[in-house]
Each structure stands twice: as structure tokens, then as C-alpha cells.
Design a protein around this motif. Structure first.
Motif, mmCIF file in Angstrom:
data_model
loop_
_atom_site.group_PDB
_atom_site.id
_atom_site.type_symbol
_atom_site.label_atom_id
_atom_site.label_comp_id
_atom_site.label_asym_id
_atom_site.label_seq_id
_atom_site.Cartn_x
_atom_site.Cartn_y
_atom_site.Cartn_z
ATOM 1 N N ILE A 71 3.726 7.213 -12.122
ATOM 2 C CA ILE A 71 2.731 8.252 -11.893
ATOM 3 C C ILE A 71 2.950 8.810 -10.487
ATOM 4 C CG2 ILE A 71 0.275 8.795 -11.752
ATOM 5 C CD1 ILE A 71 -0.222 6.298 -13.516
ATOM 6 N N PRO A 72 3.387 10.056 -10.375
ATOM 7 C CA PRO A 72 3.576 10.628 -9.043
ATOM 8 C C PRO A 72 2.260 10.680 -8.268
ATOM 9 C CG PRO A 72 4.608 11.995 -10.724
ATOM 10 C CD PRO A 72 3.765 10.975 -11.437
ATOM 11 N N SER A 73 2.337 10.484 -6.982
ATOM 12 C CA SER A 73 1.145 10.597 -6.136
ATOM 13 C C SER A 73 0.687 12.051 -6.112
ATOM 14 C CB SER A 73 1.444 10.148 -4.708
ATOM 15 O OG SER A 73 1.769 8.793 -4.692
ATOM 16 N N PRO A 74 -0.618 12.278 -6.186
ATOM 17 C CA PRO A 74 -1.111 13.661 -6.117
ATOM 18 C C PRO A 74 -0.953 14.221 -4.697
ATOM 19 C CG PRO A 74 -2.926 12.104 -6.371
ATOM 20 C CD PRO A 74 -1.668 11.309 -6.416
ATOM 21 N N GLU A 75 -1.130 15.524 -4.581
ATOM 22 C CA GLU A 75 -1.055 16.152 -3.264
ATOM 23 C C GLU A 75 -2.059 15.515 -2.318
ATOM 24 O OE1 GLU A 75 -0.377 20.427 -2.723
ATOM 25 O OE2 GLU A 75 -0.606 20.538 -4.908
ATOM 26 N N ASN A 76 -1.663 15.430 -1.071
ATOM 27 C CA ASN A 76 -2.497 14.890 0.015
ATOM 28 C C ASN A 76 -2.760 13.390 -0.099
ATOM 29 O OD1 ASN A 76 -2.757 17.468 1.276
ATOM 30 N ND2 ASN A 76 -4.260 17.993 -0.297
ATOM 31 N N TYR A 77 -1.941 12.690 -0.884
ATOM 32 C CA TYR A 77 -1.991 11.238 -0.973
ATOM 33 C C TYR A 77 -0.607 10.699 -0.643
ATOM 34 C CZ TYR A 77 -6.562 11.266 -3.222
ATOM 35 O OH TYR A 77 -7.893 11.413 -3.496
ATOM 36 N N ASP A 78 -0.554 9.495 -0.108
ATOM 37 C CA ASP A 78 0.756 8.919 0.197
ATOM 38 C C ASP A 78 1.278 8.122 -0.997
ATOM 39 O OD1 ASP A 78 0.092 6.037 0.306
ATOM 40 O OD2 ASP A 78 -1.055 6.555 2.093
ATOM 41 N N SER A 79 2.548 7.753 -0.915
ATOM 42 C CA SER A 79 3.188 6.950 -1.965
ATOM 43 C C SER A 79 3.579 5.584 -1.425
ATOM 44 C CB SER A 79 4.436 7.681 -2.484
ATOM 45 O OG SER A 79 4.093 8.909 -3.057
ATOM 46 N N ILE A 80 2.850 5.106 -0.451
ATOM 47 C CA ILE A 80 3.157 3.830 0.186
ATOM 48 C C ILE A 80 2.688 2.678 -0.705
ATOM 49 C CG2 ILE A 80 2.736 2.350 2.188
ATOM 50 C CD1 ILE A 80 2.252 4.961 3.794
ATOM 51 N N ILE A 81 3.546 1.706 -0.886
ATOM 52 C CA ILE A 81 3.192 0.512 -1.649
ATOM 53 C C ILE A 81 2.496 -0.465 -0.708
ATOM 54 C CG2 ILE A 81 4.078 -1.445 -2.980
ATOM 55 C CD1 ILE A 81 6.470 0.381 -3.741
#
Length: 146
Positions: A81-91
Motif C-alpha cells: 500500500i503506497p503511503s498517501p501524500e504528506n505521509y512518510d514511508s518509514i518503517i
């Protein structure tokens, strides 16, 4: 670069501890392929076994190792699930679970394939799992193609 096979719980524990539970990491790239293909004469080749494989490249903000590649053979399920705009993708922290003859990786330590399979997490399941350090695969450069 040799692959380290995951076979038992001690292999899972070692990988999670060695890579810091993927903390402050990111899924940088994904490469998926199957054994199904079309020959030059346009005939289709379809294997009878699970034929989907996936490689995932992870980078993190810590050294030794700072990048690893996970290799899943015989993939049985995947959700990215791609991260939405203005959210990070950090685990924040990841989990690896082995149930019967299937391995599961998810980017949420609280995810579980039976108790909460529909949680909004990235996850993958497969019959075989391997990993290797790829510390020289840092930066923005794509390793699986442009």
C-alpha cells in the motif's frame, strides 16, 4: 554476495535483530517475476507450481548492515500500500512469522496473518525466504532497473 536461507525461528530472530527490526528503514525497491511466459512462437508456458518470486530492497539509517535484500520464492500473497501524500514511508518495526510452511514479512510488528490480515500494512508471504546484505546499495539509484 551469498544468500542466507531462513529455515527456522532462530534464523528469523537473527535477521530481525541483525537489521534492527527494520527500524528507521524503508522499502526502497521491489522486483517481481513469474515462471509464466510466452515463447517466440506465441505459445504460453505455465508452470504447475507456485511460480511468483519477489525481491525487496530495504535501506535503513544505521550501519552494519545499512541495506539488505529479501528474496521470496513461491509467493502466496502480497499487499503493498503506497503511503498517501504528506505521509512518510518509514518503517518503525517489522515482523517475520513462520506458520506451518509459509513465511510472512510485514512492516508492522503487530500484524498477524490470521488475527489481523486486513490491517493496513505492507506484507508478503512465500514458501521460501532468503536474505543478504547489500551495503553498497545505498542512495537513490535504482538497483532493479530504471
Amino acid at each position: 554476495m551469498n544468500w542466507n536461507e531462513i529455515n527456522q525461528q532462530s534464523d528469523i530472530a537473527y535477521l530481525l535483530e541483525h537489521f534492527g527490526y527494520f527500524h528507521d528503514g524503508c522499502l526502497r525497491e521491489m522486483h517481481m517475476w513469474t515462471g509464466t511466459y510466452v515463447n517466440e512462437d506465441l505459445s504460453m508456458v505455465v508452470p504447475g507450481e507456485l511460480d511468483t518470486n519477489v525481491k525487496l530492497l530495504f535501506q535503513r539509517q544505521y550501519a552494519n548492515p545499512c541495506a539488505i535484500e529479501l528474496f521470496f520464492e513461491g509467493v502466496t500473497g502480497i499487499q503493498i500500500i503506497p503511503s498517501p501524500e504528506n505521509y512518510d514511508s518509514i518503517i518503525r518495526d517489522a515482523i517475520i512469522i513462520k506458520l506451518e510452511d509459509t513465511f510472512y514479512w510485514a512492516d508492522d510488528y503487530n500484524w498477524h496473518p490470521i488475527e489481523n490480515p486486513d490491517a493496513c500494512s505492507n506484507w508478503i508471504s512465500a514458501k521460501k525466504m532468503k536474505w543478504r546484505e547489500v551495503n553498497d546499495w545505498m542512495d537513490k539509484k535504482n538497483r532493479y532497473g530504471d
